[in-house]
Scaffold this motif. Sequence first.
Motif, short mmCIF file in Angstrom:
data_model
loop_
_atom_site.label_atom_id
_atom_site.label_comp_id
_atom_site.label_asym_id
_atom_site.label_seq_id
_atom_site.Cartn_x
_atom_site.Cartn_y
_atom_site.Cartn_z
N ALA A 6 35.35 23.31 -17.84
CA ALA A 6 35.95 24.47 -17.17
C ALA A 6 35.05 25.67 -17.32
CB ALA A 6 37.32 24.77 -17.79
N CYS A 8 35.29 29.84 -17.04
CA CYS A 8 36.21 30.97 -16.96
C CYS A 8 35.55 32.09 -16.19
CB CYS A 8 36.60 31.42 -18.36
SG CYS A 8 37.82 32.72 -18.36
N ARG A 18 40.82 33.66 -13.52
CA ARG A 18 40.82 32.39 -12.81
C ARG A 18 39.92 31.43 -13.56
NH1 ARG A 18 38.31 32.97 -7.67
NH2 ARG A 18 37.30 34.76 -8.61
N ILE A 19 40.33 30.18 -13.59
CA ILE A 19 39.52 29.14 -14.21
C ILE A 19 39.09 28.18 -13.12
CG2 ILE A 19 39.45 27.28 -15.92
CD1 ILE A 19 39.92 29.91 -17.28
N LEU A 20 37.80 27.98 -12.98
CA LEU A 20 37.25 27.02 -12.04
C LEU A 20 36.97 25.74 -12.81
CD1 LEU A 20 36.08 26.32 -9.24
CD2 LEU A 20 33.90 27.21 -10.08
N THR A 22 35.63 21.83 -12.70
CA THR A 22 34.82 20.87 -11.96
C THR A 22 35.07 19.48 -12.52
OG1 THR A 22 33.12 22.55 -11.58
CG2 THR A 22 32.48 20.25 -11.26
N ARG A 76 36.06 20.44 -7.23
CA ARG A 76 36.47 21.64 -7.96
C ARG A 76 37.90 22.03 -7.63
NH1 ARG A 76 31.26 25.64 -7.52
NH2 ARG A 76 29.82 24.21 -8.49
N THR A 78 40.64 25.53 -8.68
CA THR A 78 40.79 26.82 -9.34
C THR A 78 42.23 26.99 -9.79
OG1 THR A 78 39.06 27.78 -7.98
CG2 THR A 78 40.53 29.31 -9.09
N ASP A 80 44.85 29.86 -11.13
CA ASP A 80 45.13 31.28 -11.35
C ASP A 80 45.96 31.37 -12.62
OD1 ASP A 80 46.03 33.88 -11.44
OD2 ASP A 80 46.77 33.91 -9.38
#
Length: 108
Positions: A6, A8, A18-20, A22, A76, A78, A80
Amino acid sequence: MCLVPALCLMGAASPEARILVTLSPDVESRAGGGLLVFAEPATAANAASDVIDLSDPEAKVAIAGRDISNFGPDRRATIDTNDVAFPTAFASLPPGDYRVQAVLGRNG
């Protein structure tokens, strides 16, 4: 259960969190399920561990999550962390360094 890296993304101008996430290359991109992100304050005591310990009653772990139908071609998703989070939105957490771990509980 699948551990995924992850990243941040913290907005400098506003308290955005938000955390993206992958998806690992060894997991098929159609993977779906409940995606959870755990955050805990980084300390010298937990620095050597590669997982966040939820069994510690003294741990100050925040959790955010969402359902994912699939990760799509870019692999990916995301989250919130101001939307669905416990005990509070990640933007409301005290300032500091945090360890973050994403976990996918796969459907099927």
